[in-house]
Design a protein around this motif. Structure first.
Motif, PDB file in Angstrom:
ATOM      1  N   ASP A 174       0.845  -1.188   0.000  1.00  0.00           N
ATOM      2  CA  ASP A 174       0.000   0.000   0.000  1.00  0.00           C
ATOM      3  C   ASP A 174       0.887   1.248   0.000  1.00  0.00           C
ATOM      4  O   ASP A 174       1.906   1.305   0.703  1.00  0.00           O
ATOM      5  N   ALA A 176      -0.515   4.483   0.348  1.00  0.00           N
ATOM      6  CA  ALA A 176      -1.293   5.621   0.830  1.00  0.00           C
ATOM      7  C   ALA A 176      -0.440   6.564   1.674  1.00  0.00           C
ATOM      8  O   ALA A 176      -0.629   7.788   1.630  1.00  0.00           O
ATOM      9  N   ASP A 180      -0.141  10.494   0.964  1.00  0.00           N
ATOM     10  CA  ASP A 180      -0.528  11.461   1.992  1.00  0.00           C
ATOM     11  C   ASP A 180       0.633  12.374   2.364  1.00  0.00           C
ATOM     12  O   ASP A 180       0.430  13.568   2.624  1.00  0.00           O
ATOM     13  N   ARG A 212      -9.460   8.366  -3.506  1.00  0.00           N
ATOM     14  CA  ARG A 212      -9.021   8.422  -2.112  1.00  0.00           C
ATOM     15  C   ARG A 212      -8.121   9.622  -1.871  1.00  0.00           C
ATOM     16  O   ARG A 212      -8.284  10.356  -0.894  1.00  0.00           O
ATOM     17  N   LYS A 215     -10.073  12.955  -2.032  1.00  0.00           N
ATOM     18  CA  LYS A 215     -10.804  13.216  -0.796  1.00  0.00           C
ATOM     19  C   LYS A 215      -9.862  13.683   0.306  1.00  0.00           C
ATOM     20  O   LYS A 215     -10.180  14.604   1.074  1.00  0.00           O
ATOM     21  N   LYS A 216      -8.695  13.072   0.389  1.00  0.00           N
ATOM     22  CA  LYS A 216      -7.704  13.485   1.382  1.00  0.00           C
ATOM     23  C   LYS A 216      -7.270  14.929   1.143  1.00  0.00           C
ATOM     24  O   LYS A 216      -7.114  15.710   2.097  1.00  0.00           O
ATOM     25  N   ALA A 250     -16.056  14.533  -3.782  1.00  0.00           N
ATOM     26  CA  ALA A 250     -14.998  14.683  -2.773  1.00  0.00           C
ATOM     27  C   ALA A 250     -15.267  15.838  -1.823  1.00  0.00           C
ATOM     28  O   ALA A 250     -14.564  15.972  -0.810  1.00  0.00           O
TER      29      ALA A 250
END
Length: 268
Positions: A174, A176, A180, A212, A215-216, A250
């Protein structure tokens, strides 16, 4: 007001159509603003020794700027033309990049990472570069470059922030946390990102950034603009209706526009 802030033209070598073709297409489409944002000339490789048709020659850069400024005046009252540049971030070439950015009256400069060294991870001719690579390490190298780009102060927003996924070579792990970290660096620098719709026609079949990550970005309060990354006039605004829907999902309600490196928010 509809906008498209990421467009390319025949000077870069891998697009077709003159700048005026894109402006006229924008008028036909009913755009309020069009951003002309061709690629910065290559700095870290000799064009004659590299893959052909990568970016405009350095001698074309002032002609590009002059033509955009001419078109701005010619079509004033019909469409707002913005002078943009997609400025590669190349570690170790910060001084040369800064010189280009400081030399011209840009409305905005996109900070994009295409190159990891001399490997252009966005070029379909160079996908063999993935062979034998540790994919997670490539992703780490890419997002490290994005973070370094945010710290230069050169750019108004980061282009196609997760373009590393373009050709469908994800690591098993992953990522993410890498995504981020890049968004947090954008936020800390007071920058913006774009929703680049061109990923829908790529092997990854997903916009840049994906849902994703988008949205972050919204949760972090990162402003956003929008672009088709078209390389043909007829593809101006391609997938931007889908992009606007993704922005609404979002939680975004405004788009960022630029003039003279100043930022303005418009509803969409």
């Amino acid at each position: 007001m509809r906008i498209d802030y990421h467009t390319h033209h025949e000077r870069c070598g891998h697009a077709v159509g003159k700048l005026e073709d894109y402006v006229q297409q924008g008028i036909r489409n009913g755009l309020g603003q069009i951003g002309l944002s061709d690629h910065m000339p290559l700095l870290h490789v000799k064009p004659e020794e590299y893959y052909p048709e990568m970016a405009m020659p350095m001698e074309e850069l002032p002609r590009y700027v002059d033509e955009v400024l001419h078109l701005r005046e010619k079509y004033r009252g019909q469409i707002e033309v913005r002078l943009g540049l997609e400025g590669d971030y190349i570690e170790g070439y910060e001084e040369q990049i800064s010189a280009i950015i400081e030399a011209y009256p840009w409305d905005y400069v996109i900070g994009s990472v295409h190159f990891l060294g001399t490997w252009d991870i966005t070029d379909f001719r160079q996908t063999a570069g993935w062979e034998g690579k540790n994919r997670l390490q490539v992703y780490e190298q890419y997002y490290d470059a994005v973070i370094k780009a945010t710290k230069t102060g050169f750019y108004d927003y980061i282009g196609h922030i997760d373009v590393i996924k373009r050709f469908g070579f994800p690591p098993e792990q992953d990522v993410a946390h890498l995504e981020d970290a890049a968004l947090e660096a954008v936020c800390a620098a007071g920058m913006a990102i774009e929703l680049n719709a061109s990923g829908l026609r790529m092997p990854c079949a997903e916009m840049f950034p994906g849902p994703r990550m988008l949205k972050k970005a919204q949760e972090l309060g990162i402003p956003i603009t929008i672009g088709s990354d078209c390389h043909q006039p007829e593809r101006l605004e391609q997938y931007l209706p889908e992009a606007r829907e993704a922005l609404k999902e979002a939680g975004y309600t405004q788009l960022l526009t630029f003039q003279d490196r100043n930022r303005f928010l418009i509803p969409f």
